[in-house]
Enzyme design. Structure first.
Site, short mmCIF file in Angstrom:
data_model
loop_
_atom_site.label_atom_id
_atom_site.label_comp_id
_atom_site.label_asym_id
_atom_site.label_seq_id
_atom_site.Cartn_x
_atom_site.Cartn_y
_atom_site.Cartn_z
CG HIS A 42 30.20 42.40 45.72
ND1 HIS A 42 29.48 42.42 44.54
CD2 HIS A 42 29.31 42.08 46.70
CE1 HIS A 42 28.21 42.15 44.80
NE2 HIS A 42 28.08 41.92 46.11
CB SER A 63 61.28 37.22 36.83
OG SER A 63 61.78 38.21 35.96
CE LYS A 117 57.31 38.99 39.14
NZ LYS A 117 56.07 39.76 39.07
CD GLU A 173 50.53 33.60 36.50
OE1 GLU A 173 51.25 33.58 35.49
OE2 GLU A 173 50.73 34.36 37.46
#
Ligand code: ARG
Length: 467
Positions: free
Chosen positions: A166, A287, A293, A300
């Site tokens: 979980h 970025s 970043k 992804e």
């Protein structure tokens, strides 16, 4: 304009004899497949060479015809490899483009090649040859990916990591054990592809349009020439079903889903909030506006590309559903999803093997996370059970101990012995060994368990299986 011009030249369409008017430029474009099926040119030529050889052996064409066909197809193969072949929409698909060029090069022998054959069994053969090659490539790349996984798992066979359920800290595991879970998935993926290959590797040629042919062909010979394991045993089925392609896409979807799950973890672990790993810069991008970043673009995209692979599976399932026997032109739509699926898999696996070797593990952050979620609570319960307390009672004792530690803002091993003994008299000094992460890991010492010794044994078994 060029299309409309050639439109009127309907005499050059291979099947135009019974037609009174040419198709429009739009219909020609709509029905053509040459711009994507030319990828199967090498397979088409290989299939034609085997077919021609069989025709000559059976005395259906002359040996001089065979020699001409071999010479002509050899030249066409060179033209295609050099990028000099003039593909034409007018000639619809890869099969008619090559046949037309062959006839232009060698005359009547080129026209005899199609004896006892149809584009229906020809295309089914080409796809199977193409897919067989793709599967072999995928299996080899899967092995590279597996080796990369095993190397990293071996380095971290004893590195503690919180195991989650979980998405909450559950029990300690080792990072190596966690990686070996992905190895197991990849092993089943490889088995599925190898199994799918058996059903791909059957020869449709000889089925002709749908019913077989009246010529005295030798299908077994062609099967051997093309390294198929055998022939498709029903002509109607041979030209029409694409279940082997659907099966491949289903196997591909499962593989991508496994890599997508892995990617999701890499993304999470790389988040500065978690900070368990760092990915090599070559798999990340920055970025354009936020200089701080470093984004995990590659995982992804793997997660994202799983969508298109799942989509291809649905495309092929839908394509097949509702098709009556035998061949229907619907089947021309099988190629693009199939090609795209194989391309996506091949690129993804190539990247993945390399990406795994570029993972930097932050073992301290993993261990810190373990001290925050009462990860050894189960071990305390098991300790009490071993001292004679029924498990449900032990569970209750530990729940109270956890609540107390939570109130004090510490972990279970930080509670002093007198406090622990308030919860149960059965607890002694030896509990502190049990409550350590290493103790918890070492105690799960059975096949499939997370003890470092077991992880190393699993890696050794995997290496032996990979050869
Ligand atoms: N381009 C076609 C395909 O991909 C080849 C078979 C065509 N056969 C036919 N009867 N029109 O399926």
């Amino acid at each position: 304009m060029a299309d409309q011009q050639s439109n009127r030249d309907d005499a050059s369409k291979a099947w135009s004899g019974r037609f009174s008017e040419p198709v429009s430029a739009l219909v020609m474009r709509y029905t053509a497949s040459v711009f994507f099926d030319q990828r199967m040119a090498a397979q088409d030529i290989r299939g034609s060479l085997a077919h021609a050889k069989m025709l000559a052996r059976q005395g259906i064409i002359g040996t001089d015809d065979l020699a001409d066909i071999e010479r002509g197809l050899g030249q066409i193969r060179d033209e295609i490899e050099r990028g000099e072949f003039a593909w034409s929409l007018q000639d619809e698909d890869v099969h008619l483009n090559i046949e037309k060029r062959l006839t232009a090069l060698i005359g009547d022998a080129g026209k005899r090649l199609h004896t006892g054959r149809s584009r229906n069994d020809q295309v089914a053969t080409d796809i199977r040859l193409w897919l067989r090659d793709a599967i072999d490539q995928i299996l080899a790349l899967l092995t590279d990916y597996q080796r990369a996984l095993l190397d990293l798992a071996e380095t971290h066979a004893a590195t503690p990591l919180p195991g989650f359920t979980h998405l909450q800290v559950a029990q300690p595991v080792t990072f190596g054990h966690h990686l070996m879970a992905y190895y197991e998935m990849s092993r089943r993926d490889a088995e599925r592809f190898a199994d799918c290959r058996k059903r791909v590797n059957r020869l449709p040629l000889g089925a002709a349009a749908l019913a077989g042919t009246s010529f005295p062909i030798d299908r077994e010979f062609v099967a051997r020439e093309l390294e198929f394991d055998g022939v498709c045993e029903n002509s109607l089925d041979a030209v029409s079903d694409r279940d082997f392609a659907i099966e491949f896409c289903a196997d591909a979807a499962l593989l991508m889903i496994h890599l997508s799950r892995f990617s999701e973890e890499l993304i999470l672990w790389m988040s500065p909030r978690v900070g368990f790993i760092d990915l090599a810069d070559r798999f990340c991008t920055g970025s354009s506006i936020m200089p701080q970043k470093k984004n995990p673009d590659v995982p992804e995209l793997v997660r994202g590309k799983t969508g298109r692979v799942n989509g291809s599976l649905i495309s092929l399932l839908t394509l097949m559903k509702g098709q009556p026997l035998a061949y229907n032109k619907d089947n021309q739509e099988d190629k693009e999803p199939l090609f795209d699926t194989a391309d996506t898999l091949i690129d993804t696996l190539r990247i993945y093997a390399d990406m795994i070797t570029g993972i930097r593990v932050k073992a301290d952050a993993m261990r810190d996370a373990l001290s925050q979620g009462f990860a050894t609570a189960t071990d305390l319960a098991d300790y009490l059970v071993k001292k004679g307390l029924p498990f449900r009672d032990a569970h209750e004792v530990v729940a109270r101990a956890v609540r107390s530690a939570e109130e004090r803002g510490c972990d279970l091993p930080d509670l002093p012995l007198p406090d622990l003994r308030n919860f149960s008299e059965l607890i002694d000094e030896d509990i502190y060994q049990v409550l350590t992460v290493e103790g918890a890991l070492d105690s799960r010492n059975h096949i499939g368990g997370t003890a470092p010794a077991q992880v190393r044994a699993a890696i050794a078994r995997a290496r032996a299986a990979l050869g």
